[in-house]
Scaffold this active site. Structure first.
Site, PDB file in Angstrom:
ATOM      1  N   HIS A 152      34.562  43.933  40.899  1.00 33.44           N
ATOM      2  CA  HIS A 152      33.189  43.441  40.749  1.00 33.44           C
ATOM      3  C   HIS A 152      32.371  43.591  42.035  1.00 33.44           C
ATOM      4  O   HIS A 152      31.313  44.196  42.056  1.00 33.44           O
ATOM      5  CB  HIS A 152      33.192  41.952  40.385  1.00 33.44           C
TER       6      HIS A 152
HETATM    7  O1  RIB Z   1      33.317  36.726  38.674  1.00 36.47           O
HETATM    8  C1  RIB Z   1      33.744  37.607  39.679  1.00 36.47           C
HETATM    9  C2  RIB Z   1      33.475  37.028  41.033  1.00 36.47           C
HETATM   10  O2  RIB Z   1      34.248  35.837  41.221  1.00 36.47           O
HETATM   11  C3  RIB Z   1      33.929  37.975  42.154  1.00 36.47           C
HETATM   12  O3  RIB Z   1      33.095  37.818  43.260  1.00 36.47           O
HETATM   13  C4  RIB Z   1      35.308  37.494  42.458  1.00 36.47           C
HETATM   14  O4  RIB Z   1      35.726  37.819  43.786  1.00 36.47           O
HETATM   15  C5  RIB Z   1      35.145  36.015  42.320  1.00 36.47           C
HETATM   16  O5  RIB Z   1      34.543  35.528  43.529  1.00 36.47           O
END
Ligand code: RIB
Ligand code: CA
Length: 324
Positions: free
Chosen positions: A243
């Site tokens: 992500h």
């Molecule tokens: O939902 C994904 C996010 O939540 C990303 O930033 C992951 O590292 C967690 O922090």
């Protein structure tokens, strides 16, 4: 080359690790520092993970700062791999790099004020709960003038939530902070689950990291294997999203992504706290406050990450000696 002057605000976190290494690998970015927030794991482990990452990239000059240990208001919830805590030495080598004394919130405020004075505004890549940034805005309102944009990973609009049925983790973990940041007036670029889940990384990519990326590439591949992010039921194909790295990829290859200016908001309390909405069809009288990314070029993003990690780490050997 005009370089982005960037602070990464992060809760490392495996996908955070990819984002941090990509930033260190990209000449388009001047990484001013890393401000750490509790999220995936507790604050102490998050700070240790960030220190390990700058060390494995042979960039101990990039300062790490400790920030908020808990969210503004709600009870604390950690990421799904919270039991991991700090990256083990087997995954990422131990280091004697330590965080600076200054608080993360003061660091963000200081850099924003410097930016206002010197005319080179900063970009904040927000890839964890938004607590540090909300505190900086609350305690130092003049921060707004020095921040060009906040490029954040967070929210879920057309995509269903993954931490709860209605929320994405970074917003879920501190919805009050998200509300403050999203209504701050600072230009926002948002990477919700809707777009981050369009690019899935699997064994081919991991092999690319470890074959070409030296020690940093090996560590990233080990982390991605150790904390599997695949979900065949959800994605219908092998692989898992990274992500956070999309926020950095947008800074260096914006053409890989397309979005829409729209109004966004968040529910801060009650049974659906953490739920995020985007008014893509102009059904409210809310002014557009974010460029919400909707599509990603998966192949281009995967290639960028493998190639930049190779550039970063090819000459960093496991012995720790630069081969060059
Ligand atoms: O939902 C994904 C996010 O939540 C990303 O930033 C992951 O590292 C967690 O922090
Ligand atoms: Ca994160």
């Amino acid at each position: 080359m005009n370089r982005w002057r960037v602070i990464i605000d992060t809760d490392p976190g495996v996908d955070d690790a990819a984002a941090i290494l990509l930033a260190l690998a990209s000449p388009e970015i001047e990484l001013l520092g890393i401000s750490v927030v509790a999220g995936n794991v507790g604050l102490e482990a998050s700070v240790r993970n960030a220190c390990k990452l700058v060390a494995v990239a042979r960039r101990p000059d990039v300062p790490v700062y400790a920030g908020a240990a808990r969210p503004l208001v709600r009870d604390q919830v950690f990421g799904k791999y919270a039991n991991v805590g700090a990256f083990s030495d087997a995954l990422v080598p131990a280091t004697d790099v330590r965080p600076r004394q200054l608080s993360a919130v003061q660091f963000i405020a200081d850099k924003a004020r410097e930016a206002t004075a010197n005319g080179h505004k900063i970009t904040i890549c927000a890839i964890g709960p938004l607590t540090n940034i909300a505190l900086a805005l609350l305690l130092h309102p003049d921060v707004v003038a020095g921040v060009e944009q906040i490029v954040a990973m967070g929210g879920a609009f057309s995509a269903l939530g993954h931490r709860t049925a209605w929320s994405e983790y970074n917003v879920h973990a501190d919805p009050h902070a998200a509300d403050i940041v999203w209504n701050s007036g600072v230009p926002l670029v948002l990477f919700p689950l809707d777009v981050t889940m369009q690019a899935l990384f699997s064994e081919d990519d991991f092999r690319g990291f470890e074959a070409r990326g030296g020690l940093p590439g090996k560590c990233l591949a080990r982390l991605l294997r150790a904390y599997d992010r695949s979900d065949i039921a959800r994605y219908g194909r092998p692989g898992g999203p990274i992500h956070d790295a999309m926020t950095v990829a947008w800074l260096v290859r914006p053409e890989l992504f397309q979005g829409q200016m729209t109004a966004i908001g968040v529910t801060v309390d009650g049974p659906t706290a953490g739920h995020t909405w985007a008014d893509f069809y102009g059904r409210t009288d809310h002014a557009a406050n974010a460029m919400v990314m909707k599509t990603a070029n998966e192949a281009g993003f995967r290639q960028l990450l493998v190639e930049r990690i190779a550039n970063l780490g090819a000459n960093i050997t496991p012995a720790g000696e630069n081969a060059a």
